[in-house]
Design an enzyme around this catalytic site. Structure first.
Site, PDB file in Angstrom:
ATOM      1  N   TYR A  65      82.068 -78.864  15.297  1.00  0.00           N
ATOM      2  CA  TYR A  65      81.106 -79.547  16.159  1.00  0.00           C
ATOM      3  C   TYR A  65      80.568 -78.565  17.200  1.00  0.00           C
ATOM      4  O   TYR A  65      81.267 -78.179  18.129  1.00  0.00           O
ATOM      5  CB  TYR A  65      81.790 -80.738  16.847  1.00  0.00           C
ATOM      6  CG  TYR A  65      80.832 -81.738  17.441  1.00  0.00           C
ATOM      7  CD1 TYR A  65      79.862 -81.354  18.353  1.00  0.00           C
ATOM      8  CD2 TYR A  65      80.896 -83.084  17.101  1.00  0.00           C
ATOM      9  CE1 TYR A  65      78.979 -82.271  18.899  1.00  0.00           C
ATOM     10  CE2 TYR A  65      80.028 -84.008  17.643  1.00  0.00           C
ATOM     11  CZ  TYR A  65      79.069 -83.585  18.539  1.00  0.00           C
ATOM     12  OH  TYR A  65      78.195 -84.499  19.082  1.00  0.00           O
ATOM     13  N   TYR A 124      70.270 -77.774  13.117  1.00  0.00           N
ATOM     14  CA  TYR A 124      69.985 -78.720  12.011  1.00  0.00           C
ATOM     15  C   TYR A 124      69.655 -80.099  12.561  1.00  0.00           C
ATOM     16  O   TYR A 124      68.530 -80.604  12.423  1.00  0.00           O
ATOM     17  CB  TYR A 124      71.177 -78.728  11.054  1.00  0.00           C
ATOM     18  CG  TYR A 124      71.524 -80.011  10.339  1.00  0.00           C
ATOM     19  CD1 TYR A 124      70.652 -80.591   9.419  1.00  0.00           C
ATOM     20  CD2 TYR A 124      72.765 -80.613  10.559  1.00  0.00           C
ATOM     21  CE1 TYR A 124      71.018 -81.779   8.756  1.00  0.00           C
ATOM     22  CE2 TYR A 124      73.137 -81.769   9.893  1.00  0.00           C
ATOM     23  CZ  TYR A 124      72.263 -82.365   9.001  1.00  0.00           C
ATOM     24  OH  TYR A 124      72.620 -83.513   8.349  1.00  0.00           O
TER      25      TYR A 124
END
Lengths: 384, 164
Positions: free
Chosen positions: A280, A328
């Site tokens: 993450y 992204y």
């Protein structure tokens, strides 16, 4: 995690909702529902098969209720554990408990956010804290910035190392047609971008976009009969260390140092076995911390590990091949999309950015201000 | 014993700040200082809690500078107090980029305003080489947090303190 059995359940469906910028008045639950149906189509199951529902979101206070109402389903098991961006990794562990105990058979984990459309302030309002709010930190950014500053002081990590993380993410993103960012990024551009909370420029911070996703899990036995090759849950680990950054004892050590070993022990694998990591990356410091805390490099060496394209395409280790939260997609709570890329890598669906022989991947979720840390290790049939 | 119908932890803390004091709590069961103020001590679960007034000296554990559009840059820092607890605050009267990890700092109360309760802020304790300027430095005792790696900036203050 004693009681949870390595490989007892598998991910059988995975899908994103529409990502990026959605049409005006789209709701977070619209995105959850769209992703849920795409994930079910991915494995050939239908809504009628779903008897477990796991939902967390910032814009929907009681997620499982809202999505069950929208889809008009009556799940036997439901869970709305909300611990920020790692909630969905925790949902995997909870779904595994429920499926192993026979409380449900097909579990859906879903998420949706329209934070780009409605603004971050509206999508994720923060609680007032009389001991922190008067100082006006830009949260969560300033909390991670202070972790980075401490890491730099203690271990000689440099802003250039942080920039390496952003540049690596961008290089991977250019191989992902679904990525939000489409232009190359250089170290110099990252370093010279607008300063937000020192040492972070805007390029050290994740995207603010709309999006969502869903995954479908079922028992290993049932998984074999479905459309796609099952991706087995080999290990899970989870921990909470604090809620507010002031209560984190050591800013250079995250709870990944607890959740990682739990997951590795359950999975019976070591970092050497992991071919691809989905970490993450809310901010550039987090992959550096997690590489250390999960055992991929010694404590303090994370900055030097990512230097010279260490985690970029062609580097030492494939990390965040989707382009990550930095390049992204980062729709507020990004953990579900963190897992989706790790699932696709084990399936071999990643096209140009596919990691060779990716039998084992690791997805690590982070929530709050380094507060909740959850690790999921995934494996192909060969690893059983 | 706490009675939350009469008095809250934040209420007591704010009353001290109004008098220019930084208050913190110690659990009498394990003698550990903790912050933020609570009705129940962490780990022990005890109500056997004592309020104490801090000497107001601490060390910058980590720091950032936040940039709000159209405003001057603003410091936010974590301060390790000598009594063994940590709080978020800011170091004032200095360029925010000059707030360094390991810097010794001293408390003062910010009065707050009609929207904000009073809150603690800090100023840098910069050793002054002139004879008259040594007093503040020599009043700075060793940080008591075990294992603190605050750094080199503590050096001069520590030496001055022990040679008194």
């Amino acid at each position: 995690m004693s009681g949870l059995k390595r490989g007892s359940i598998a991910v059988v469906g995975a899908a994103e909702s529409d990502l990026g910028q959605v049409a005006q008045h789209t709701s977070p639950v619209d995105l959850m529902a769209q992703a849920t149906m795409r994930a079910l189509d991915d494995c050939g199951l239908t809504l009628k098969d779903v008897d477990g529902l796991f939902v967390a979101a910032t814009q929907v206070r009681m997620g499982p209720m809202s999505l069950a109402e929208y889809l008009r389903i009556k799940p036997r098991v439901f869970d709305g554990t909300q611990i920020g961006g790692s909630s969905f990794m925790t949902h995997v562990a909870h779904a595994q408990m429920a499926i192993q105990l026979g409380l449900c058979e097909v579990a859906v984990i879903a998420y949706g956010s329209t934070q780009r459309s409605v603004s971050r302030a509206a999508a994720s309002p923060r609680e007032f804290n009389p001991y922190e709010s008067p100082y006006r930190p830009i949260l969560p950014i300033s909390a991670y910035a202070m972790a980075a500053a401490r890491h730099m002081h203690q271990y000689g990590t440099k802003r250039e190392h942080l920039a390496e993380v952003a540049v690596a993410a961008r290089k991977w993103a250019l191989m992902n047609p679904k990525a939000w960012e489409k232009e190359p990024l250089t170290i110099e551009q990252a370093l010279n971008a607008r300063m937000v909370s020192y040492p972070f420029t805007v390029r050290d911070c994740c995207l603010v976009v709309d999006g969502g996703g869903a995954i479908v899990l079922t028992s290993a036995a049932r998984a074999k009969s479905l459309k796609k090759k099952p991706v087995y849950v080999l290990g899970v680990g989870e921990t909470l260390s604090h809620a507010n950054i002031s209560s984190l004892p050591d800013f250079t050590v995250s709870g990944a140092s607890v959740s990682g070993p739990q997951a590795f022990q359950m999975a019976g694998v070591t970092p050497k076995d992991v071919k691809m990591l989905s970490l993450y990356d809310a901010f550039t410091i987090t992959p550096i911390l997690f590489l250390e805390d999960l055992g991929f490099c010694p404590k303090g060496e994370g900055g030097r590990f990512v230097a010279d394209g260490g985690i970029a395409p062609g580097g030492k280790l494939a990390v965040n091949t989707s382009g990550g939260g930095l390049s992204y997609c980062h729709p507020g709570m990004y953990g579900l999309l963190v897992m989706i890329e790790a699932i696709r890598q084990v399936r071999g669906e990643c096209g140009e950015r596919q990691v060779k022989n990716c039998d084992v991947s690791l997805a690590h979720g982070n929530g709050g201000v380094l507060s909740s840390q959850c690790t999921v290790i995934l494996g192909s049939e060969n690893t059983l | 014993m706490s009675d939350l119908t009469k008095q809250s932890p934040l209420g007591v803390y704010v009353e001290h700040l109004k008098k220019g004091e930084l208050a913190y709590q110690v659990c009498k069961d394990d003698n550990k200082a903790f912050f933020y103020p609570r009705a129940i001590a962490p780990e022990t679960g005890s109500e056997n809690i004592e309020w104490r007034v801090s000497k107001g000296l601490g060390t910058v554990y980590t720091t950032t500078v936040v940039y709000y559009k159209g405003e001057q840059p603003l410091n936010v820092a974590m301060i390790d107090m000598d009594e063994g607890y940590r709080l978020m605050s800011r170091v004032e009267d200095i360029d925010p980029m000059q707030v360094k990890i390991g810097m010794r700092v001293k408390f003062r109360a910010h009065p707050g305003d009609d929207k904000t309760l009073p809150y603690p802020v800090f100023t840098a304790l910069i050793p002054d080489p002139s004879p008259g300027g040594r007093r503040e430095t020599s009043a700075s005792p060793l940080p008591s947090r075990p294992g603190d790696t605050g750094g080199k900036a503590e050096g001069p203050g520590v030496r001055d303190g022990s040679s008194k």
